[in-house]
Design a protein around this motif. Sequence first.
Motif, short mmCIF file in Angstrom:
data_model
loop_
_atom_site.label_atom_id
_atom_site.label_comp_id
_atom_site.label_asym_id
_atom_site.label_seq_id
_atom_site.Cartn_x
_atom_site.Cartn_y
_atom_site.Cartn_z
N PHE A 119 5.34 7.30 1.91
CA PHE A 119 4.05 7.99 1.87
C PHE A 119 3.67 8.45 3.28
CE2 PHE A 119 3.89 5.49 -2.01
CZ PHE A 119 3.44 6.42 -2.92
N ASP A 397 6.36 13.44 0.65
CA ASP A 397 5.01 13.86 1.05
C ASP A 397 4.54 15.09 0.27
OD1 ASP A 397 2.91 12.91 2.59
OD2 ASP A 397 3.16 14.45 4.12
N GLN A 442 -1.85 7.91 -1.41
CA GLN A 442 -1.74 7.98 0.04
C GLN A 442 -2.74 7.05 0.71
OE1 GLN A 442 0.52 9.56 1.74
NE2 GLN A 442 1.12 11.48 0.78
#
Length: 634
Positions: A119, A397, A442
């Motif tokens: 992440f 991502d 996230q």
Amino acid sequence: MCPTSPSASIFGINTVHRMSLQSALIGFLISRMLPTPLTPQQIIVVQTTAVATGTMPLAAGFVGILPALGLLSEERDGTPPIHLTWLSAVGWSCSVAFFGVFLSPPLRKQVIIEEQLAFPSGTATAQLISVLHKLPPPDTSIRSRRGYLHLDTEDDSAEPTGRSPSSPQPIDTETDADINEREFVQHEGWHALTYSFLASSIMTLIAYFFPILFSIPLFGNYLAKEWLWTFTPSLSYVGQGIIMGFPTAVSMNLGMLVGWAVLSPLSKSQGWAPGAVGDMTNGARGWILWTSLAIMCADSVVSLFPVVYEYFSDLYRAQILRRGDSSSKEDHEVETEDRLVPYTWVTAGLLISIFVGTILVWVVFGNEGIKPWATVLGFILGGMLSVLGVRALGETDLNPVSGLGKISQLFFAWIQPGNVVANIIAGGVAEAGAQQAGDLMQDLKTGHLCKASPRAQFLGQMIGSSVSILVTATAYSLYTRAYPIPGPSFPAPTAYVWLSLARLLRDGQLPEKSGVFMFAFAIVFGLVSASKTYAARRQSPIAKWIPSGVAFAIGFLNTPSFSLARLVGGIMDYVYRTRYARDGNDISLIVVASGFVLGEGVISVVSLVLRTFGVGVISCWGCGHGLCGGCPAV
């Protein structure tokens, strides 16, 4: 004028979850002004709440699903356009607001605690918070496993389980770069944020009264009017280009050049798109939309292959291990029970959100719009797609919600064929869960690295989602009264993607010759995506320079003005980082970019109020191309 629209973040590819960093940064700066500054953990909860609030417009489809329903044609689709009232928009938002939030705790357990996925944006935010609060750097070592990126490769003594080595990190680990970074944010960052905010605000307000400032003809009025070549010097767009980075901005502009400088003139000259260039029905813009759709699907499907393969490989290996020693399973959870979200909350919340959500969707759209059983399947599919989306986000991502949305549409075209409305709504329900769970993950990664309470973050997510229901529905209702959506100021290109695919799945008709280009570009970008995925998993430095299929396709969806300003920001980011940045973690330019985005966002609300009360532009000078928001076409 082109104020920052609710869809602005989707044009920035990754800017939704990058908002975590901006929220943490702004929260820290404001916290410095309080009598008792917030702790790092409190900053993380504030950041989590802010991101949950900002995620709702995308998760609830206010930039895609709802505008797509407004584009329906009774002659073509068998149903008139659907425009939600404020109360209906609130009901729709409530139906999808909490499902992804309740999915987050079990997904956190799997991908953050057990698999320890990277992440990157969440980790970067944790590193920023650690620097600002003089904390030791967060332990970002992750499990050594095939195909995973390693954020910390220097420590070869890490245990095979991926947990931190037994010896604690020294507390006094601050470097000169860390100290300089904190001093910049504390002493200079507030001024930089203020000045960039004011610059963007003033420019946006002036552009409201003189719309030509945000719709400058690049090569004269003819190319602007006939081929839509204008430039929007929006500081918000520049800021988004800074945040998304130079490689992504280049990919988007390559797509813009191919779409608008090659395929658009080609389709027009060959008679494949005889209408006006900007017409989404029979014009060049509608014609190149199909090629964009093919690129997005190919890129998303190919990039998901490794995720799906590893997911089922993990399940298979777990089964083997359980058969070998059913008592050997180790729980890697580091939080105490009182800081975790009880699974009774999760179970009850998921069941209630599905039940209430199904009822609300039925009330808002009626039995003719979508059957309740299809809505329930949408929630179930959304849960399954969330697993894939979150894993892809944790490794790359990038949350591939565009591809996941197409998968959901394909599924509902099969189980409820011929119903365009049901295809869009059920697909939107499925996509909402994947979008929301991914973006919130996230923040949970940041909280895990900085030891924030998962339960406090969960409550922050619930508060943020609840507040956003009213804020988003109200803002959308006001915007639709003041501006046409889609329209010059708010083109909402993803609305056409949703509607076009739904129509294609229903009747199978493509514009002339578009199928050939769709196939060719899908093959090319399938190979490009495979190369990019392979390079990224090998941690090759060339991975970021291989074009992003999704970014390339978004260059097709938007007119040149949207991509060019972001390229300016991308170039600024590249030049700054290669020539002026103090180190690789320098966030000085990110502070400025945040001010740019915030300034235009705030003033766009002011301009909305002005438009609602009938305060119009001062001068339409220079707007002969007819592309200025607020000015009549000439």
